[in-house]
Design a protein around this motif. Structure first.
Motif, PDB file in Angstrom:
ATOM      1  N   LYS A  28       0.840  -1.198   0.000  1.00 54.01           N
ATOM      2  CA  LYS A  28       0.000   0.000   0.000  1.00 54.01           C
ATOM      3  C   LYS A  28       0.876   1.249   0.000  1.00 54.01           C
ATOM      4  O   LYS A  28       0.593   2.217  -0.704  1.00 54.01           O
ATOM      5  CB  LYS A  28      -0.934   0.004   1.205  1.00 54.01           C
ATOM      6  CG  LYS A  28      -1.874   1.197   1.221  1.00 54.01           C
ATOM      7  CD  LYS A  28      -2.871   1.116   2.336  1.00 54.01           C
ATOM      8  CE  LYS A  28      -3.805   2.324   2.283  1.00 54.01           C
ATOM      9  NZ  LYS A  28      -4.889   2.224   3.258  1.00 54.01           N
ATOM     10  N   LYS A  29       1.946   1.221   0.774  1.00 49.48           N
ATOM     11  CA  LYS A  29       2.879   2.349   0.814  1.00 49.48           C
ATOM     12  C   LYS A  29       3.457   2.613  -0.577  1.00 49.48           C
ATOM     13  O   LYS A  29       3.520   3.755  -1.025  1.00 49.48           O
ATOM     14  CB  LYS A  29       3.998   2.068   1.820  1.00 49.48           C
ATOM     15  CG  LYS A  29       4.992   3.211   1.960  1.00 49.48           C
ATOM     16  CD  LYS A  29       6.126   2.834   2.871  1.00 49.48           C
ATOM     17  CE  LYS A  29       7.188   2.217   2.028  1.00 49.48           C
ATOM     18  NZ  LYS A  29       8.480   2.038   2.580  1.00 49.48           N
ATOM     19  N   GLU A  30       3.838   1.560  -1.270  1.00 60.09           N
ATOM     20  CA  GLU A  30       4.388   1.711  -2.614  1.00 60.09           C
ATOM     21  C   GLU A  30       3.347   2.291  -3.576  1.00 60.09           C
ATOM     22  O   GLU A  30       3.671   3.127  -4.427  1.00 60.09           O
ATOM     23  CB  GLU A  30       4.913   0.373  -3.148  1.00 60.09           C
ATOM     24  CG  GLU A  30       6.169  -0.100  -2.471  1.00 60.09           C
ATOM     25  CD  GLU A  30       7.325   0.883  -2.615  1.00 60.09           C
ATOM     26  OE1 GLU A  30       7.575   1.378  -3.735  1.00 60.09           O
ATOM     27  OE2 GLU A  30       7.985   1.167  -1.597  1.00 60.09           O
ATOM     28  N   LEU A  31       2.097   1.845  -3.446  1.00 56.40           N
ATOM     29  CA  LEU A  31       1.042   2.394  -4.295  1.00 56.40           C
ATOM     30  C   LEU A  31       0.860   3.889  -4.040  1.00 56.40           C
ATOM     31  O   LEU A  31       0.655   4.667  -4.972  1.00 56.40           O
ATOM     32  CB  LEU A  31      -0.286   1.660  -4.049  1.00 56.40           C
ATOM     33  CG  LEU A  31      -0.363   0.222  -4.535  1.00 56.40           C
ATOM     34  CD1 LEU A  31      -1.686  -0.417  -4.129  1.00 56.40           C
ATOM     35  CD2 LEU A  31      -0.185   0.152  -6.042  1.00 56.40           C
ATOM     36  N   LEU A  32       0.929   4.282  -2.776  1.00 49.53           N
ATOM     37  CA  LEU A  32       0.801   5.699  -2.443  1.00 49.53           C
ATOM     38  C   LEU A  32       1.979   6.501  -2.980  1.00 49.53           C
ATOM     39  O   LEU A  32       1.803   7.603  -3.507  1.00 49.53           O
ATOM     40  CB  LEU A  32       0.682   5.881  -0.926  1.00 49.53           C
ATOM     41  CG  LEU A  32      -0.643   5.459  -0.311  1.00 49.53           C
ATOM     42  CD1 LEU A  32      -0.529   5.371   1.200  1.00 49.53           C
ATOM     43  CD2 LEU A  32      -1.745   6.426  -0.714  1.00 49.53           C
ATOM     44  N   ILE A  33       3.172   5.957  -2.870  1.00 51.17           N
ATOM     45  CA  ILE A  33       4.368   6.655  -3.358  1.00 51.17           C
ATOM     46  C   ILE A  33       4.297   6.844  -4.868  1.00 51.17           C
ATOM     47  O   ILE A  33       4.646   7.900  -5.392  1.00 51.17           O
ATOM     48  CB  ILE A  33       5.647   5.894  -2.954  1.00 51.17           C
ATOM     49  CG1 ILE A  33       5.865   6.018  -1.446  1.00 51.17           C
ATOM     50  CG2 ILE A  33       6.863   6.390  -3.720  1.00 51.17           C
ATOM     51  CD1 ILE A  33       6.970   5.141  -0.896  1.00 51.17           C
ATOM     52  N   HIS A  34       3.810   5.828  -5.570  1.00 50.33           N
ATOM     53  CA  HIS A  34       3.760   5.881  -7.032  1.00 50.33           C
ATOM     54  C   HIS A  34       2.421   6.375  -7.563  1.00 50.33           C
ATOM     55  O   HIS A  34       2.143   6.245  -8.753  1.00 50.33           O
ATOM     56  CB  HIS A  34       4.098   4.505  -7.621  1.00 50.33           C
ATOM     57  CG  HIS A  34       5.473   4.041  -7.258  1.00 50.33           C
ATOM     58  ND1 HIS A  34       6.619   4.684  -7.686  1.00 50.33           N
ATOM     59  CD2 HIS A  34       5.904   3.032  -6.469  1.00 50.33           C
ATOM     60  CE1 HIS A  34       7.679   4.075  -7.194  1.00 50.33           C
ATOM     61  NE2 HIS A  34       7.276   3.073  -6.446  1.00 50.33           N
ATOM     62  N   SER A  35       1.600   6.926  -6.690  1.00 45.37           N
ATOM     63  CA  SER A  35       0.312   7.538  -7.062  1.00 45.37           C
ATOM     64  C   SER A  35      -0.580   6.605  -7.883  1.00 45.37           C
ATOM     65  O   SER A  35      -1.120   6.991  -8.907  1.00 45.37           O
ATOM     66  CB  SER A  35       0.549   8.842  -7.820  1.00 45.37           C
ATOM     67  OG  SER A  35       1.257   9.749  -7.030  1.00 45.37           O
ATOM     68  N   GLN A  36      -0.733   5.391  -7.421  1.00 45.48           N
ATOM     69  CA  GLN A  36      -1.603   4.436  -8.092  1.00 45.48           C
ATOM     70  C   GLN A  36      -2.893   4.277  -7.282  1.00 45.48           C
ATOM     71  O   GLN A  36      -3.185   3.212  -6.737  1.00 45.48           O
ATOM     72  CB  GLN A  36      -0.890   3.101  -8.275  1.00 45.48           C
ATOM     73  CG  GLN A  36       0.329   3.204  -9.171  1.00 45.48           C
ATOM     74  CD  GLN A  36       1.077   1.891  -9.270  1.00 45.48           C
ATOM     75  OE1 GLN A  36       1.052   1.076  -8.366  1.00 45.48           O
ATOM     76  NE2 GLN A  36       1.752   1.702 -10.394  1.00 45.48           N
ATOM     77  N   ALA A  37      -3.650   5.353  -7.231  1.00 42.32           N
ATOM     78  CA  ALA A  37      -4.851   5.403  -6.398  1.00 42.32           C
ATOM     79  C   ALA A  37      -5.909   4.382  -6.834  1.00 42.32           C
ATOM     80  O   ALA A  37      -6.679   3.908  -5.998  1.00 42.32           O
ATOM     81  CB  ALA A  37      -5.447   6.806  -6.426  1.00 42.32           C
ATOM     82  N   SER A  38      -5.935   4.027  -8.091  1.00 43.16           N
ATOM     83  CA  SER A  38      -6.958   3.092  -8.569  1.00 43.16           C
ATOM     84  C   SER A  38      -6.809   1.712  -7.926  1.00 43.16           C
ATOM     85  O   SER A  38      -7.789   0.989  -7.764  1.00 43.16           O
ATOM     86  CB  SER A  38      -6.903   2.967 -10.090  1.00 43.16           C
ATOM     87  OG  SER A  38      -5.622   2.502 -10.488  1.00 43.16           O
TER      88      SER A  38
END
Length: 165
Positions: A28-38
């Motif tokens: 989840k942290k990686e998704l937030l860092i890479h702006s993958q909100a979907s």
């Protein structure tokens, strides 16, 4: 001894759960860092399911702990009251592992929350930038004020000198 084995089994399940939960939070942290909100919704659903599983594990541990005494003794109390030193040492090692995992998960959770807060600030800044750009293009007629309410733009009044000229 059956209750010690049950407690060992539940602690092993909790340790395994913590490993998996840490991985979920790191993803989840990686998704937030890479702006993958979907993809965040999918991970949040996994996290909610994991929290339900954690509650079940805690309930199981409480049931087993109740077998060791009248009230629900803590894991430390159970360990200190065991006559079997080998079992006590094994349970103490698992207790320490769980404490370490809990601290790791807590730190990762704080980082995730900070990333979410930062993302919300960025979104808020973008919205304000768009609103300011729209506000700057409004020359006459209706527009939205800073509170988001529709307001009639006031046209400049002409002075008496300009009118007569």
């Amino acid at each position: 001894m059956d209750k010690v084995l049950e407690l060992n089994k539940v602690l092993d399940e909790e340790i395994e759960f913590c490993e998996n939960f840490e991985n979920l939070l790191l993803q989840k942290k990686e998704l937030l860092i890479h702006s993958q909100a979907s993809k965040l919704k999918e991970f949040d659903e996994k996290i909610y399911a994991a929290q339900k599983q954690l509650k079940e594990l805690n309930d199981n541990r409480i049931k087993i702990s109740e077998k060791f005494g009248n009230n629900t003794p803590s894991l430390s109390e159970i360990i200190s009251n065991l006559n079997d030193r080998a079992a006590a040492i094994e349970l103490e090692q698992k207790r320490k592992k769980l404490q370490i995992w809990g601290q790791k998960i807590n730190i990762i959770n704080k980082v995730v929350n900070a990333l979410i807060e930062h993302s919300l600030k960025l979104i808020d800044g973008n919205i304000w930038s768009i609103a300011k750009a729209i506000e700057a293009t409004q020359t006459k007629g209706d527009y939205y004020n800073k509170q988001g309410s529709k307001a009639q733009q006031q046209l400049p009044t002409m002075s008496a000198i300009v009118e007569e000229a």
